[in-house]
Design a protein around this motif. Structure first.
Motif, mmCIF file in Angstrom:
data_model
loop_
_atom_site.group_PDB
_atom_site.id
_atom_site.type_symbol
_atom_site.label_atom_id
_atom_site.label_comp_id
_atom_site.label_asym_id
_atom_site.label_seq_id
_atom_site.Cartn_x
_atom_site.Cartn_y
_atom_site.Cartn_z
ATOM 1 N N SER A 66 28.120 39.226 34.195
ATOM 2 C CA SER A 66 27.034 38.625 33.417
ATOM 3 C C SER A 66 25.939 38.038 34.293
ATOM 4 O O SER A 66 24.776 38.006 33.893
ATOM 5 C CB SER A 66 27.571 37.568 32.457
ATOM 6 O OG SER A 66 28.112 36.493 33.177
ATOM 7 N N ARG A 67 26.266 37.605 35.493
ATOM 8 C CA ARG A 67 25.224 37.048 36.347
ATOM 9 C C ARG A 67 24.557 38.085 37.242
ATOM 10 O O ARG A 67 23.612 37.769 37.953
ATOM 11 C CB ARG A 67 25.730 35.885 37.175
ATOM 12 C CG ARG A 67 26.839 36.173 38.071
ATOM 13 C CD ARG A 67 27.343 34.977 38.850
ATOM 14 N NE ARG A 67 27.636 35.515 40.179
ATOM 15 C CZ ARG A 67 27.162 35.035 41.291
ATOM 16 N NH1 ARG A 67 26.438 33.951 41.283
ATOM 17 N NH2 ARG A 67 27.454 35.597 42.435
ATOM 18 N N SER A 68 25.004 39.321 37.193
ATOM 19 C CA SER A 68 24.427 40.354 38.060
ATOM 20 C C SER A 68 22.949 40.590 37.773
ATOM 21 O O SER A 68 22.191 40.928 38.676
ATOM 22 C CB SER A 68 25.207 41.663 37.938
ATOM 23 O OG SER A 68 25.061 42.199 36.643
ATOM 24 N N ALA A 69 22.542 40.416 36.543
ATOM 25 C CA ALA A 69 21.129 40.625 36.206
ATOM 26 C C ALA A 69 20.219 39.614 36.885
ATOM 27 O O ALA A 69 19.054 39.905 37.154
ATOM 28 C CB ALA A 69 20.945 40.543 34.698
ATOM 29 N N TRP A 70 20.734 38.446 37.210
ATOM 30 C CA TRP A 70 19.906 37.403 37.814
ATOM 31 C C TRP A 70 19.967 37.382 39.341
ATOM 32 O O TRP A 70 19.138 36.773 39.982
ATOM 33 C CB TRP A 70 20.309 36.036 37.274
ATOM 34 C CG TRP A 70 19.875 35.870 35.861
ATOM 35 C CD1 TRP A 70 18.654 35.443 35.431
ATOM 36 C CD2 TRP A 70 20.635 36.150 34.696
ATOM 37 N NE1 TRP A 70 18.617 35.441 34.062
ATOM 38 C CE2 TRP A 70 19.826 35.877 33.581
ATOM 39 C CE3 TRP A 70 21.926 36.626 34.469
ATOM 40 C CZ2 TRP A 70 20.247 36.044 32.283
ATOM 41 C CZ3 TRP A 70 22.350 36.797 33.173
ATOM 42 C CH2 TRP A 70 21.509 36.503 32.095
ATOM 43 N N VAL A 71 20.966 38.028 39.929
ATOM 44 C CA VAL A 71 21.106 37.960 41.380
ATOM 45 C C VAL A 71 20.730 39.252 42.094
ATOM 46 O O VAL A 71 20.693 39.282 43.312
ATOM 47 C CB VAL A 71 22.542 37.552 41.791
ATOM 48 C CG1 VAL A 71 22.860 36.166 41.292
ATOM 49 C CG2 VAL A 71 23.558 38.552 41.318
ATOM 50 N N THR A 72 20.437 40.308 41.354
ATOM 51 C CA THR A 72 20.120 41.580 41.988
ATOM 52 C C THR A 72 18.622 41.727 42.234
ATOM 53 O O THR A 72 17.807 41.151 41.515
ATOM 54 C CB THR A 72 20.632 42.756 41.134
ATOM 55 O OG1 THR A 72 20.425 43.959 41.852
ATOM 56 C CG2 THR A 72 19.924 42.837 39.802
ATOM 57 N N ALA A 73 18.319 42.485 43.241
ATOM 58 C CA ALA A 73 16.909 42.780 43.546
ATOM 59 C C ALA A 73 16.496 44.126 42.948
ATOM 60 O O ALA A 73 15.310 44.444 42.908
ATOM 61 C CB ALA A 73 16.690 42.799 45.055
ATOM 62 N N GLU A 79 18.642 45.792 34.446
ATOM 63 C CA GLU A 79 18.520 46.270 33.066
ATOM 64 C C GLU A 79 19.847 46.724 32.481
ATOM 65 O O GLU A 79 19.999 46.791 31.268
ATOM 66 C CB GLU A 79 17.505 47.403 33.005
ATOM 67 C CG GLU A 79 16.081 46.938 33.179
ATOM 68 C CD GLU A 79 15.084 48.071 33.045
ATOM 69 O OE1 GLU A 79 15.411 49.072 32.383
ATOM 70 O OE2 GLU A 79 13.985 47.927 33.590
ATOM 71 N N MET A 80 20.779 47.088 33.331
ATOM 72 C CA MET A 80 22.086 47.535 32.835
ATOM 73 C C MET A 80 22.768 46.382 32.167
ATOM 74 O O MET A 80 23.508 46.431 31.324
ATOM 75 C CB MET A 80 22.951 48.060 33.975
ATOM 76 C CG MET A 80 22.512 49.339 34.528
ATOM 77 S SD MET A 80 23.691 49.779 35.806
ATOM 78 C CE MET A 80 22.926 51.159 36.536
#
Length: 80
Positions: A66-73, A79-80
């Protein structure tokens, strides 16, 4: 958080650290769940030990996804 819940958390994490290296991964998952979602942590602590271990791993995985959307560049990953 009241003192009873804090004591329960400390006892739970201490139990895993005392068992040995085999349960360190579950203890790390439990710490992740505790810091990110204390309500889920407290609900998982009430389960029996076999289910509790699995819940900690599942909840930690949910937190990381769930936090991957906020920590990825990468915009596509966000968007996934």
């Amino acid at each position: 958080m009241n003192e009873d819940a804090a004591a329960l958390v400390v006892a739970f994490l201490y139990e895993f650290k005392m068992v040995g290296d085999q349960f360190q991964d579950i203890a790390l998952c439990a710490e992740t769940v505790w810091t990110s979602d204390p309500d889920r942590f407290l609900s998982a602590v009430t389960a029996n030990s076999v289910v509790r271990d699995r819940l900690m791993v599942l909840y930690a995985f949910n937190i990381e996804v769930s936090r991957s959307a906020w920590v990825t560049a990468e915009p596509m990953v966000a968007e996934m």
